[in-house]
Scaffold this motif. Structure first.
Motif, mmCIF file in Angstrom:
data_model
loop_
_atom_site.group_PDB
_atom_site.id
_atom_site.type_symbol
_atom_site.label_atom_id
_atom_site.label_comp_id
_atom_site.label_asym_id
_atom_site.label_seq_id
_atom_site.Cartn_x
_atom_site.Cartn_y
_atom_site.Cartn_z
ATOM 1 N N PHE A 149 31.806 48.827 43.366
ATOM 2 C CA PHE A 149 32.143 48.847 44.722
ATOM 3 C C PHE A 149 31.091 47.825 45.236
ATOM 4 C CE2 PHE A 149 33.771 53.523 44.911
ATOM 5 C CZ PHE A 149 34.743 53.269 44.510
ATOM 6 N N ARG A 150 30.008 47.554 44.802
ATOM 7 C CA ARG A 150 28.909 46.568 45.294
ATOM 8 C C ARG A 150 29.341 45.424 44.668
ATOM 9 N NH1 ARG A 150 24.134 46.924 47.186
ATOM 10 N NH2 ARG A 150 23.403 45.382 45.649
ATOM 11 N N GLY A 151 30.125 45.530 43.334
ATOM 12 C CA GLY A 151 30.566 44.042 42.844
ATOM 13 C C GLY A 151 31.849 43.501 43.368
ATOM 14 N N LEU A 152 32.818 44.559 43.797
ATOM 15 C CA LEU A 152 33.804 44.275 44.504
ATOM 16 C C LEU A 152 33.545 43.556 45.855
ATOM 17 C CD1 LEU A 152 36.827 44.533 45.155
ATOM 18 C CD2 LEU A 152 36.519 46.791 46.093
ATOM 19 N N THR A 153 32.518 44.034 46.679
ATOM 20 C CA THR A 153 32.253 43.550 48.031
ATOM 21 C C THR A 153 31.224 42.231 47.977
ATOM 22 O OG1 THR A 153 30.591 45.068 48.382
ATOM 23 C CG2 THR A 153 32.462 45.721 49.022
ATOM 24 N N GLY A 154 30.401 42.276 47.089
ATOM 25 C CA GLY A 154 29.508 41.288 46.890
ATOM 26 C C GLY A 154 30.179 39.995 46.230
ATOM 27 N N GLY A 155 31.165 40.090 45.167
ATOM 28 C CA GLY A 155 31.722 39.027 44.387
ATOM 29 C C GLY A 155 33.150 38.870 44.849
ATOM 30 N N ILE A 156 33.467 39.240 46.432
ATOM 31 C CA ILE A 156 34.818 39.271 46.796
ATOM 32 C C ILE A 156 35.486 37.651 46.611
ATOM 33 C CG2 ILE A 156 34.229 38.944 49.011
ATOM 34 C CD1 ILE A 156 37.307 40.936 47.774
ATOM 35 N N LYS A 157 34.429 36.504 46.884
ATOM 36 C CA LYS A 157 34.960 35.247 46.991
ATOM 37 C C LYS A 157 35.443 34.884 45.412
ATOM 38 C CE LYS A 157 31.370 33.744 48.715
ATOM 39 N NZ LYS A 157 30.747 34.807 49.224
ATOM 40 N N GLU A 158 34.560 35.385 44.561
ATOM 41 C CA GLU A 158 34.836 34.903 43.065
ATOM 42 C C GLU A 158 36.163 35.603 42.595
ATOM 43 O OE1 GLU A 158 31.938 35.684 44.189
ATOM 44 O OE2 GLU A 158 30.631 34.022 43.812
ATOM 45 N N LEU A 159 36.225 36.779 43.088
ATOM 46 C CA LEU A 159 37.688 37.467 42.778
ATOM 47 C C LEU A 159 38.777 37.116 43.275
ATOM 48 C CD1 LEU A 159 36.301 41.094 43.036
ATOM 49 C CD2 LEU A 159 36.785 39.835 40.760
ATOM 50 N N LYS A 160 38.738 36.556 44.546
ATOM 51 C CA LYS A 160 39.782 35.871 45.113
ATOM 52 C C LYS A 160 40.069 34.493 44.557
ATOM 53 C CE LYS A 160 40.049 38.006 49.724
ATOM 54 N NZ LYS A 160 41.349 38.451 49.712
ATOM 55 N N MET A 161 39.313 33.975 44.018
ATOM 56 C CA MET A 161 39.353 32.668 43.524
ATOM 57 C C MET A 161 40.166 32.548 42.057
ATOM 58 S SD MET A 161 38.904 30.438 45.553
ATOM 59 C CE MET A 161 38.626 28.887 44.445
ATOM 60 N N HIS A 162 39.929 33.710 41.426
ATOM 61 C CA HIS A 162 40.461 33.630 39.975
ATOM 62 C C HIS A 162 41.362 35.012 39.732
ATOM 63 C CE1 HIS A 162 40.475 33.577 35.729
ATOM 64 N NE2 HIS A 162 40.004 32.545 35.625
ATOM 65 N N ARG A 163 42.495 34.735 39.677
ATOM 66 C CA ARG A 163 43.709 35.855 39.563
ATOM 67 C C ARG A 163 43.529 36.663 38.276
ATOM 68 N NH1 ARG A 163 48.100 33.219 39.418
ATOM 69 N NH2 ARG A 163 48.432 33.226 41.852
ATOM 70 N N GLY A 164 42.981 36.059 37.483
ATOM 71 C CA GLY A 164 42.730 36.874 36.040
ATOM 72 C C GLY A 164 41.646 37.805 36.183
ATOM 73 N N ARG A 165 40.538 37.236 36.935
ATOM 74 C CA ARG A 165 39.218 37.843 36.985
ATOM 75 C C ARG A 165 39.478 39.282 38.013
ATOM 76 N NH1 ARG A 165 36.382 34.165 39.055
ATOM 77 N NH2 ARG A 165 35.535 33.491 37.116
#
Length: 573
Positions: free
Chosen positions: A189-205
């Motif tokens: 969950f910390r990864g989801l909130t802290g890395g939200i920009k990186e996740l949004k920038m890469h659909r596969g990720r």
């Protein structure tokens, strides 16, 4: 039973009051059975006193149960708050190295989930006592009717207890695995909130995160939780089956074997039927007790053991200025043979910092340089007393800094860490003019267009990383402690403010008699330091002075200029 003893120790008096009310309710309910049987056995119309006794016991049972539930509702929330405060205090008291090794996800799980789980068992404890009292009352009534019937019931209960223990061990194991998975879930969950920009920038990720990382932990937690609950359900099934077996014996075997009369059989059957509800409720409550035991064990494993002796430190009003509490005049801080060892990624073995021999005196401006991973931040944490040396010692004016004095020693320092946290309030600081002093520092650091101070709270809008670090410096200025440490503070500043930091702000601090340790890579400003230290692979050396012949004049000029500006701020406050 560990969780039960813990709960009793935590709130003995209010818990005993709730338990007493529950026991009265249970015994009153059991007493109603005898009255019902007496009324059914009466020839003709039952006596009037039976009706009055029935009404009195019914009212007593309902009122005592309501009192117990009201007490538990109030005490339950109070206990959750107390447990969270105690866990927070334990985290603050624990060594920083231990907290770093645990990781924030484990601490968040302990703070968020475990107190509620433990308190749930606390809330159910009086209800458990109600049911136990009811069961004991029913058993006493059965024993009064027939010792053979009582022996049959007790034998069935013994068999059920053995079967229950076997399933409970499996259930606790499943709950323990679910609790471990809960730590992983908080990390994700910390990864989801802290890395939200990186996740949004890469659909596969983002898809891989959901499918390969998060879904697996969610499914594992659900599977283990269901497995634990299933074991308790199986145990309840065995208990219910034994209950019906005893009921069948009472109806079809005991009348001929033990010579029970029809009224006696009806009394035993009535008591057995009355036992069914508390028995089922008790089995349903036991999973909560099992989960609470796992939560307590987890807190102990984390080194955050909850003991009844733990108390929250009373609030202390900080002095005016707020941050200099515990700070005192000092003459020398000495690091003698200080070492620290830790493991670094992609390297075999461990990395050792030191031995470090270093001395600081008031009014010094010291730069610390070195490559990434050379140990600069670790050295700063040792100096600050956040890490304890593995060997060697730190001395303050000749007195060793040990576990007993380390917290007091830390009050000498104001720090802006490389990975800092900016609180929304000026915590620990006080004074009727706190807001005004903060506003002047905010204006001095060119933040007045984006930061407001209201009642000790910071109202921030759209700050860059560099501006946020300047705001952290405002807090350090308000603390007004004798030793400042800056970990790569200037790295996020624009060239203009970076120059202000080195040529004005740091000399200002030196002119006020403050000591400053600056971790930096800005070699163009090395000449402004009184000393420039370098760390290479954990070894400390001192760089030769550069521009020493011109540094005093530059520093004196900048210090005088900055001192006048800061003095004006202090005079106005």
């Amino acid at each position: 039973m560990r969780v039960l003893s813990f709960l009793v120790r935590r709130a003995r008096r209010p818990l005993l009051l709730a338990v007493a009310a529950g026991v009265i309710s249970g015994l009153s309910s059991a007493g109603l059975i005898a009255l019902v049987q007496e009324a059914l056995s009466a020839d003709g119309r039952p006596a009037a006193w039976l009706a009055w006794a029935f009404a009195g016991l019914a009212v007593l049972a309902v009122l005592s149960r309501a009192v117990s539930q009201v007490l538990l509702t109030r005490l339950g929330q109070a206990m959750i708050a107390e447990l969270r405060m105690q866990l927070s205090q334990r985290i603050l008291e624990a060594p920083l190295r231990h907290i770093e090794q645990l990781g924030p996800h484990r601490l968040l799980a302990a703070l968020n989930d475990d107190p509620a789980v433990i308190t749930q068992a606390y809330v159910f404890l009086p209800l458990l006592c109600v049911n136990v009292a009811t069961v004991l009352g029913c058993l006493a009534y059965i024993g009064r009717i027939s010792w053979w019937a009582l022996a049959t019931v007790l034998g069935a209960m013994a068999v059920g207890a053995v079967l229950f223990r076997a399933h409970e061990a499996r259930a606790i194991g499943a709950f323990r695995r679910a609790r471990e998975t809960s730590d992983a879930l908080f990390q994700h969950f910390r990864g989801l909130t802290g890395g939200i920009k990186e996740l949004k920038m890469h659909r596969g990720r983002s898809r891989a995160f959901l499918a390969d990382v998060l879904r697996g932990s969610v499914a594992t937690y659900g599977r283990e939780f269901v497995a634990g609950t299933t074991q308790y359900a199986i145990a309840m099934g065995w208990g219910t089956l034994l209950f019906y077996a005893v009921l069948g014996l009472a109806l079809f075997v005991l009348p001929g074997w033990a010579g029970l009369t029809p009224p006696a059989v009806s009394g035993v059957v009535l008591a057995m039927l009355f036992l069914l509800t508390p028995f089922a409720q008790t089995i349903e409550l036991l999973p909560s007790v099992g989960r609470a035991s796992v939560a307590l064990a987890k807190a102990s494993e984390l080194g955050l053991s909850l003991t009844p002796e733990a108390t929250i430190a009373p609030d202390e009003a900080p002095p005016r200025g707020g941050g200099a509490e515990g700070a005192r005049a000092w003459q020398r801080i000495t690091l003698s043979g200080v070492t620290h060892r830790y493991y670094r990624e992609k390297e075999e073995g461990s990395f050792q910092l030191g031995p470090i021999d270093l001395t600081f005196e008031p009014g010094e401006l010291v730069f610390l340089v070195g490559g990434n991973g050379s140990g600069k931040t670790t050295l700063a944490l040792l100096l600050l007393g956040l890490y304890a040396p593995e060997s060697g010692e730190i001395r303050l004016d000749g007195a060793p800094v040990d576990d007993a004095s380390r917290d007091q020693y830390r009050q000498l320092f104001s720090v802006v860490f490389g990975e800092y946290h900016l609180f929304e309030h000026l915590l620990g600081l006080s004074g009727p003019d706190l807001d005004e002093r903060a506003r002047r520092y905010i204006e001095r650091l060119q933040l007045d267009r984006r930061v407001r101070v209201e009642g000790g709270a910071l109202r921030v809008s759209g700050l860059s990383q560099g501006q946020r670090k300047r705001l952290a410096l405002v807090t350090a200025y308000l603390e007004d402690r004798p030793f400042y440490v800056f970990d790569e503070w200037a790295s996020d500043q624009d060239p203009q403010f970076r120059k202000i930091f080195y040529t004005e702000l740091l000399p200002e601090l030196r002119a006020r008699g403050k000591t400053a340790l600056v971790i930096t890579h800005d070699d163009q400003y090395f000449a402004l330091a009184d000393r420039c230290l370098r760390l290479d692979f954990g070894r400390l050396t001192q760089l030769p002075a550069r521009g020493a012949e011109r540094r005093p004049a530059r520093a004196e000029h900048a210090g005088a200029r900055g001192h006048e500006a800061l003095k004006a701020v202090e005079q106005e406050t």
